[in-house]
Design an enzyme around this catalytic site. Structure first.
Site, mmCIF file in Angstrom:
data_model
loop_
_atom_site.group_PDB
_atom_site.id
_atom_site.type_symbol
_atom_site.label_atom_id
_atom_site.label_comp_id
_atom_site.label_asym_id
_atom_site.label_seq_id
_atom_site.Cartn_x
_atom_site.Cartn_y
_atom_site.Cartn_z
ATOM 1 N N ARG A 162 0.851 -1.210 0.000
ATOM 2 C CA ARG A 162 0.000 0.000 0.000
ATOM 3 C C ARG A 162 0.881 1.252 0.000
ATOM 4 N NH1 ARG A 162 -3.064 -3.861 2.610
ATOM 5 N NH2 ARG A 162 -4.884 -4.356 1.350
ATOM 6 N N ASP A 191 0.387 -6.859 -3.023
ATOM 7 C CA ASP A 191 -1.032 -6.652 -2.690
ATOM 8 C C ASP A 191 -1.588 -5.692 -3.734
ATOM 9 O OD1 ASP A 191 -3.571 -6.112 -1.258
ATOM 10 O OD2 ASP A 191 -2.542 -6.927 0.499
ATOM 11 N N HIS A 268 -6.820 -9.973 -3.040
ATOM 12 C CA HIS A 268 -5.883 -8.851 -2.864
ATOM 13 C C HIS A 268 -4.896 -8.795 -4.025
ATOM 14 C CE1 HIS A 268 -6.820 -7.084 1.059
ATOM 15 N NE2 HIS A 268 -7.205 -8.281 1.429
ATOM 16 N N GLU A 325 -9.643 -12.521 2.504
ATOM 17 C CA GLU A 325 -10.535 -11.532 1.916
ATOM 18 C C GLU A 325 -10.644 -11.594 0.399
ATOM 19 O OE1 GLU A 325 -10.520 -7.912 5.051
ATOM 20 O OE2 GLU A 325 -8.768 -7.947 3.758
ATOM 21 N N TYR A 416 -3.136 -5.367 15.945
ATOM 22 C CA TYR A 416 -3.066 -4.646 14.673
ATOM 23 C C TYR A 416 -2.499 -3.251 14.941
ATOM 24 C CZ TYR A 416 -4.773 -7.768 11.101
ATOM 25 O OH TYR A 416 -4.858 -8.770 10.181
ATOM 26 N N GLU A 468 -2.275 1.076 4.518
ATOM 27 C CA GLU A 468 -3.211 1.900 3.738
ATOM 28 C C GLU A 468 -3.094 3.374 4.126
ATOM 29 O OE1 GLU A 468 -4.041 -1.011 5.064
ATOM 30 O OE2 GLU A 468 -5.530 -2.069 3.847
HETATM 31 C C1 ACM Z 1 -5.933 -9.063 6.996
HETATM 32 O O1 ACM Z 1 -5.874 -8.190 7.863
HETATM 33 N N1 ACM Z 1 -6.712 -8.914 5.923
HETATM 34 C C2 ACM Z 1 -5.177 -10.299 7.092
#
Ligand code: ACM
Ligand code: ZN
Length: 753
Positions: A162, A191, A268, A325, A416, A468
């Site tokens: 990102r 990604d 992704h 995702e 995170y 991001e």
């Molecule tokens: C993630 O945070 N999509 C692994």
């Protein structure tokens, strides 16, 4: 920690007496236990009574790893001379030491000794010595440390797609990780934001899918998601060379760190069609081309070729293949994917994804490597040998461990690092979420629902920095530090030896060193507000604590900005039977620190503890129950994160009634909602207040329509407020969400005054 000074003194004397070399001994003053600054905290320390003065030239056994020798001289200004002849620092391998990466480091009156179980333990013991010398200089306290790692995997993930981060920055990060005994760097190399891995077979990846039109990821993602050719004037991006990667991998190896590369599939993958459009179902670049086509054999050839190049550069046993995702928006309509599903008997998209993961696993296993992926790889059936990285909470990790698969715990709401680390005001933009240092530190990677045997499958813990909203390396460091230190200690230190106040004190002591080494750490500026609802006394109480142990908290309760003469917080409960608008700020030596104030509103209101009814089939969503049937009248207000367990979520129109028990004079009803578009949480279109004396006949006090922009990705909050002068027994609130099914509205409390 165990402090056994007297018996220790004896033990150290015996252990070290044999070294036979005299260090200058300093006056006998025991080092106070609270002077300990080591992070992670060792499993056990015993302090001796005096100090040992190191000479300016320190002789060491050649077994001391070269990186440690180099840093001793570079950081501590100690001349290091390796010799086998009675070195002042003797180093020996002892495979009988108990525990993972176990070592014993002793500083005694006549010398120092490092015993280590293996090569990794040599590095870990060496890092402990470096931290001691960093703190005490050449005048070390006599002590003996017996230490080993709690978990094998102590990791950090960095997303360089990102926003691109240089190899030099990664090397600086590796040095810090090693200092704190971390040993896995998960490199999220590719990604939708750009492909960063240099491939010889597919050179267009870094020529056509690594540079984009707009530097800021969010603007670009919402604008055109277009890539441009390398060399285009004004383009933003980057890619590594194979030499960059070799340099990083070699540096990491010297530090005892394994680099775990990630090549993300099948989702992704928005960057891939910019270079090789045939990899997607539509065979061309489209705005929503997120996934690769699993129907075509060429897709498998591509990933096996890429992974082949990856394996040449990265010796890691585990290879990360992403797996999270996938949008799965084109597979169902793609003739090739449909043919694959039919031919392989796959009943849905999850099984199609699982088919791909299993094939990639077979490829990796054939090369002697192991696959690790995000927890979505459990959907549709887990590949036989795969390890799982549990990020959507711990559930995936628990399921995998119970099935006998290895697990790395990395649950979003604890580790995170793209989440805010204090209340958002004055902080650089983050993705939402809330993982202050205290929350991160509180994480324990072994869920109690797992038996001791099942817990053995937990490899360890990892913090993830997605970028991001992290535009450069300075900002990345700000998000990583000091939370990285918390994750290091979670991964290393026995759970029973961990305490947040003690950790916080040690972190504060580490900040000057981080700064001196050029790390732009977040400076510990949060004041945490804890609220407690006392229904017996019908009052609300607030307690405060700050991340700056040496600063003063001053506060007001009337919403005004605290000054140097405002009340000093000394640990009291700040209580109220009505409403408080608390404002608190940090001061030192009579001056306000240059940090934003924190404000916190809380109300002991008429609805607290009263019965609440969910009308017309209205029910909270089981994913976000908060406190269940009492959540909206429990007095507990939500924090900035949607994951704090205080926000109740609804995917249907909200309609609830509170029974006050008797008719009461009302002056104000309000409700605060959250919008967190990244998590599908939106403001209700409008909120309506109704009152009744009998619970049957209702009068509407009107509707308030939202003023929040639903195009805004930033987390936001809106209070829907009804000032009134009415009497009523029943208070009913309706809120409608007129967006798509599956979208949430989030409410923390119905405040009735
Ligand atoms: C993630 O945070 N999509 C692994
Ligand atoms: Zn397809």
């Amino acid at each position: 920690m165990k402090i056994q000074t007297s018996s220790l003194r004896r033990a150290a004397g015996i252990a070290l007496g044999a070294l036979g070399l005299l260090l200058g001994t300093a006056p006998l003053t025991a080092a106070p236990a609270d002077s300990l600054r080591l992070i992670p905290r060792p499993a056990s320390i015993t302090w001796g009574a005096g100090h040992a003065q190191l000479p300016t030239t320190l002789t060491v056994s050649p077994l001391l790893p070269q990186v440690i020798q180099t840093q001793l001289s570079q950081q501590a200004g100690i001349k290091v001379k390796a010799t086998t002849k009675a070195p002042l620092l003797s180093v020996r391998l002892d495979r009988r030491l108990a525990g993972r990466e176990a070592y014993r480091l002793s500083v005694g009156p006549r010398g120092m000794q490092l015993l280590a179980k293996d090569s990794s333990a040599l590095l870990q013991g060496g890092q402990t010595l470096l931290q001691l010398v960093g703190q005490y200089g050449r005048r070390l306290p006599q002590l003996s440390i017996t230490d080993s790692a709690r978990f094998a995997w102590r990791g950090i993930m960095l997303d360089v797609s990102r926003h691109f981060m240089s190899a030099d920055f990664i090397i600086q990060l590796l040095d810090e990780m090693a200092r704190y005994k971390m040993n896995r760097f998960h490199w999220h190399l590719v990604d939708g934001g750009g492909w960063r891995f240099p491939s010889e077979k597919y050179p267009l990846l870094t020529k056509k899918a690594a540079w984009r039109t707009i530097a800021d990821w969010d603007s670009w993602w919402q604008h055109d998601r277009r890539f441009v050719d390398e060399g285009t004037p004004g383009a933003y991006g980057g890619a590594y060379t194979k030499d960059d990667i070799r340099r990083v991998v070699a540096h990491a190896a010297r530090l005892g760190i394994t680099i775990v590369p990630e090549i993300e599939l099948p989702g992704h993958s928005n960057e891939l069609p910019a270079a090789y459009p045939e990899l997607t179902c539509k065979g061309k670049w489209t705005f929503d081309a997120t996934d690769v086509c699993i129907g075509r054999e060429s897709t498998f050839r591509f990933f096996e070729d890429i992974l082949g190049e990856v394996l040449e550069l990265f010796p890691s046993y585990y290879i990360h293949i992403g797996g999270d995702e996938a949008a799965m928006n084109h597979w169902g309509s793609c003739p090739d994917c449909r043919a694959r599903m039919k031919q392989e008997g796959l009943k849905d998209e999850h099984e199609l994804q699982s088919y791909m993961i299993r094939r990639i696993e077979r490829y990796l296993n054939g090369k002697g490597r192991q696959l690790i992926g995000w927890d979505e790889i459990l959907m549709g059936g887990l590949a036989p040998n795969a390890a799982v990285m549990s990020w959507r909470g711990e559930e995936g990790g628990i399921t995998a461990a119970k099935a006998g698969h290895k697990v790395v715990m990395t649950p979003g709401n604890y580790v995170y690092l793209d989440f805010y680390q204090r209340e958002s005001k004055g902080e650089p933009r983050a993705i939402g979420g809330f993982t202050p240092l205290e929350k991160t530190y509180s994480y324990n990677p072994t869920p109690a629902v797992l038996s001791p045997a099942e817990q053995q499958y937990i490899l360890g813990v990892q913090g993830n920095l997605w970028t991001e909203y992290v535009e450069d390396e300075q900002h990345a460091a700000y998000m990583l530090f000091p939370r990285l230190l918390a994750i290091a200690e979670i991964g290393w230190t026995p759970q029973a030896e961990r305490s947040y106040p003690d950790f916080l004190r040690r972190v504060a002591a580490q900040l000057p060193g981080l700064k001196a080494r050029g790390i732009n750490s977040y400076p510990l500026k949060r004041i945490a507000v804890y609220s407690e609802i006392d229904t017996a006394r019908r009052e609300v109480a607030l307690c405060l604590s700050s991340e700056q142990p040496s600063a003063e908290i001053r506060y007001t309760t009337d919403g005004t900005m605290p000054t140097a003469s405002s009340r000093l917080y000394t640990g009291e409960r700040i209580s109220s039977r009505d409403s408080i608008l608390l404002v608190a700020r940090l001061f030192r030596d009579g001056k306000a620190l240059d940090f934003p104030e924190v404000s916190y509103r809380t109300d002991y209101h008429l609805g607290i503890g009263r019965p609440i009814y969910y009308n017309e089939g209205c029910q909270w969503n089981p994913k976000y129950p908060a406190g269940g049937a009492r959540a909206l009248v429990d007095g507990l207000r939500g924090t900035p994160t949607y994951l704090d367990g205080l926000w109740q979520g609804f995917t249907m129109p909200l309609d609830v009634t509170v029974d006050l028990g008797e008719t009461k004079a009302l002056r104000h009803v309000f409700a605060k909602f959250m919008q967190e578009k990244m998590q599908w949480v939106y403001m209700p279109h409008h909120v309506e207040l109704l009152l009744s004396d009998d619970g049957t006949n209702w009068r509407s006090l009107g509707q308030r329509v939202t003023t929040t922009d639903d195009g805004d990705f930033l987390p936001s909050f809106e209070t829907f407020s009804f000032p009134i002068a009415e009497r009523a027994r029943y208070v009913r609130v309706k809120a409608a969400n007129q967006r798509s099914a599956g979208h949430f509205i989030f409410l923390d409390e119905l405040v009735i005054q």
